[in-house]
Design a protein around this motif. Structure first.
Motif, PDB file in Angstrom:
ATOM      1  N   PHE A  11      -2.750   4.933  -1.625  1.00  0.00           N
ATOM      2  CA  PHE A  11      -4.007   5.670  -1.715  1.00  0.00           C
ATOM      3  C   PHE A  11      -3.855   6.985  -2.452  1.00  0.00           C
ATOM      4  O   PHE A  11      -4.803   7.489  -3.036  1.00  0.00           O
ATOM      5  CB  PHE A  11      -4.600   5.913  -0.326  1.00  0.00           C
ATOM      6  CG  PHE A  11      -5.973   6.507  -0.417  1.00  0.00           C
ATOM      7  CD1 PHE A  11      -7.043   5.724  -0.816  1.00  0.00           C
ATOM      8  CD2 PHE A  11      -6.181   7.850  -0.174  1.00  0.00           C
ATOM      9  CE1 PHE A  11      -8.310   6.271  -0.947  1.00  0.00           C
ATOM     10  CE2 PHE A  11      -7.445   8.393  -0.300  1.00  0.00           C
ATOM     11  CZ  PHE A  11      -8.511   7.605  -0.676  1.00  0.00           C
ATOM     12  N   THR A  59      -9.402   1.663   3.891  1.00  0.00           N
ATOM     13  CA  THR A  59      -8.353   1.335   2.921  1.00  0.00           C
ATOM     14  C   THR A  59      -6.970   1.458   3.547  1.00  0.00           C
ATOM     15  O   THR A  59      -6.062   0.684   3.224  1.00  0.00           O
ATOM     16  CB  THR A  59      -8.460   2.266   1.695  1.00  0.00           C
ATOM     17  OG1 THR A  59      -9.747   2.088   1.092  1.00  0.00           O
ATOM     18  CG2 THR A  59      -7.381   1.956   0.670  1.00  0.00           C
ATOM     19  N   ARG A  60      -6.800   2.399   4.438  1.00  0.00           N
ATOM     20  CA  ARG A  60      -5.508   2.600   5.082  1.00  0.00           C
ATOM     21  C   ARG A  60      -5.250   1.567   6.178  1.00  0.00           C
ATOM     22  O   ARG A  60      -4.118   1.144   6.395  1.00  0.00           O
ATOM     23  CB  ARG A  60      -5.432   4.012   5.667  1.00  0.00           C
ATOM     24  CG  ARG A  60      -5.324   5.096   4.597  1.00  0.00           C
ATOM     25  CD  ARG A  60      -5.447   6.473   5.198  1.00  0.00           C
ATOM     26  NE  ARG A  60      -5.168   7.514   4.209  1.00  0.00           N
ATOM     27  CZ  ARG A  60      -5.499   8.780   4.335  1.00  0.00           C
ATOM     28  NH1 ARG A  60      -6.129   9.181   5.437  1.00  0.00           N
ATOM     29  NH2 ARG A  60      -5.214   9.650   3.400  1.00  0.00           N
ATOM     30  N   ARG A  61      -6.309   1.157   6.881  1.00  0.00           N
ATOM     31  CA  ARG A  61      -6.130   0.265   8.035  1.00  0.00           C
ATOM     32  C   ARG A  61      -6.146  -1.212   7.673  1.00  0.00           C
ATOM     33  O   ARG A  61      -5.433  -2.016   8.295  1.00  0.00           O
ATOM     34  CB  ARG A  61      -7.228   0.527   9.074  1.00  0.00           C
ATOM     35  CG  ARG A  61      -7.189   1.893   9.730  1.00  0.00           C
ATOM     36  CD  ARG A  61      -8.097   1.892  10.965  1.00  0.00           C
ATOM     37  NE  ARG A  61      -9.403   1.314  10.672  1.00  0.00           N
ATOM     38  CZ  ARG A  61     -10.485   2.002  10.333  1.00  0.00           C
ATOM     39  NH1 ARG A  61     -10.399   3.317  10.237  1.00  0.00           N
ATOM     40  NH2 ARG A  61     -11.637   1.422  10.099  1.00  0.00           N
ATOM     41  N   GLU A  79      -2.878  -3.369   6.961  1.00  0.00           N
ATOM     42  CA  GLU A  79      -2.065  -3.567   8.164  1.00  0.00           C
ATOM     43  C   GLU A  79      -2.699  -4.585   9.109  1.00  0.00           C
ATOM     44  O   GLU A  79      -2.004  -5.413   9.701  1.00  0.00           O
ATOM     45  CB  GLU A  79      -1.890  -2.223   8.874  1.00  0.00           C
ATOM     46  CG  GLU A  79      -1.068  -2.286  10.170  1.00  0.00           C
ATOM     47  CD  GLU A  79       0.373  -2.695   9.917  1.00  0.00           C
ATOM     48  OE1 GLU A  79       1.013  -3.192  10.864  1.00  0.00           O
ATOM     49  OE2 GLU A  79       0.852  -2.530   8.781  1.00  0.00           O
ATOM     50  N   PRO A  93       0.793  -0.982   1.492  1.00  0.00           N
ATOM     51  CA  PRO A  93      -0.336  -0.079   1.276  1.00  0.00           C
ATOM     52  C   PRO A  93      -0.753  -0.067  -0.194  1.00  0.00           C
ATOM     53  O   PRO A  93       0.061  -0.257  -1.081  1.00  0.00           O
ATOM     54  CB  PRO A  93       0.231   1.290   1.715  1.00  0.00           C
ATOM     55  CG  PRO A  93       1.352   0.967   2.638  1.00  0.00           C
ATOM     56  CD  PRO A  93       1.939  -0.315   2.123  1.00  0.00           C
ATOM     57  N   VAL A  95     -11.981   5.549   3.018  1.00  0.00           N
ATOM     58  CA  VAL A  95     -10.573   5.956   2.989  1.00  0.00           C
ATOM     59  C   VAL A  95      -9.835   5.392   4.203  1.00  0.00           C
ATOM     60  O   VAL A  95      -8.742   4.824   4.091  1.00  0.00           O
ATOM     61  CB  VAL A  95     -10.456   7.495   2.952  1.00  0.00           C
ATOM     62  CG1 VAL A  95      -9.010   7.923   3.202  1.00  0.00           C
ATOM     63  CG2 VAL A  95     -10.931   8.027   1.619  1.00  0.00           C
ATOM     64  N   ASN A  96     -10.444   5.547   5.377  1.00  0.00           N
ATOM     65  CA  ASN A  96      -9.815   5.032   6.597  1.00  0.00           C
ATOM     66  C   ASN A  96      -9.697   3.509   6.562  1.00  0.00           C
ATOM     67  O   ASN A  96      -8.692   2.936   6.984  1.00  0.00           O
ATOM     68  CB  ASN A  96     -10.614   5.469   7.825  1.00  0.00           C
ATOM     69  CG  ASN A  96     -10.489   6.955   8.102  1.00  0.00           C
ATOM     70  OD1 ASN A  96      -9.456   7.560   7.807  1.00  0.00           O
ATOM     71  ND2 ASN A  96     -11.522   7.557   8.652  1.00  0.00           N
TER      72      ASN A  96
END
Length: 201
Positions: A17, A187-189, A192, A14, A184-185
């Protein structure tokens, strides 16, 4: 094979964030507070926020490009507010939020020519041996480009809001917030999803 998979897992670590958000916090403070009669106070609050949140990084000598940009940008605005009269700063009073978002967009996109700004945060959670891997580089280039484009778009929306007051709520708040939530979402997904593609089938 197990070692190779573990390396890929760490490569797509990650971005961290939490740290990215802390670097954006002064800009968010400025955007929320800034207005025709409050932009000077907004700049001061943002400068204090930037210094406080980056205190540990300053002590450890690992300031990110966003931290440096925030401190310099808000310090300059504070100096201008003290040195010049209101009439001389009407342009800044009118376009403060547009300029702030535009600066972030330019800095983020400009970092692609050197070191993508998200890579500075990703390196804090990824081992040194993967920093030069193609997957690690690609993930951070994409994330940095997305953040840069989003803030550039938000700057344009702010500029349009000044010219279309009737749509200012949509242009200043609804659309920018929706874009930031999506980013934001993403960046998180995204790391992965790229890790999953890199794993052998």
């Amino acid at each position: 094979m197990a070692q190779q998979s573990a390396t890929r897992d760490r490569t797509a670590a990650p971005v961290g964030f939490g740290s990215v958000f802390l670097s954006f916090a002064p800009w968010i403070v400025f955007t929320v507070i800034a207005g025709p009669s409050t932009w000077e106070y907004a700049a001061l609050a943002a400068l204090i926020t930037a210094l406080v949140l980056s205190g540990q990084d300053i002590l450890h000598g690992r300031l990110s490009i966003l931290d440096v940009t925030g401190i310099v940008f808000f310090a300059v605005i504070c100096v201008l507010a003290l040195a010049l009269g209101r009439q001389q700063l009407l342009w800044l009073e009118t376009y403060a939020q547009v300029i702030a978002n535009g600066v972030i967009g330019v800095v983020a996109l400009g970092s692609l020519f050197f070191q993508p700004f998200t890579e500075q945060y990703a390196r804090r959670s990824a081992p040194p041996e993967v920093w030069d891997s193609p997957l690690f580089k690609r993930i951070n280039r994409v994330l940095t480009a997305v953040w840069g484009v989003v803030f550039a778009v938000i700057a344009v929306l702010g500029w349009l809001a000044i010219r279309m007051p009737s749509a200012s709520d949509w242009l200043n708040w609804v659309l920018p917030v929706a874009l930031l939530v999506w980013t934001v979402n993403f960046t998180r997904r995204y790391p992965e999803s790229q890790r999953g593609r890199a794993l052998p089938s």
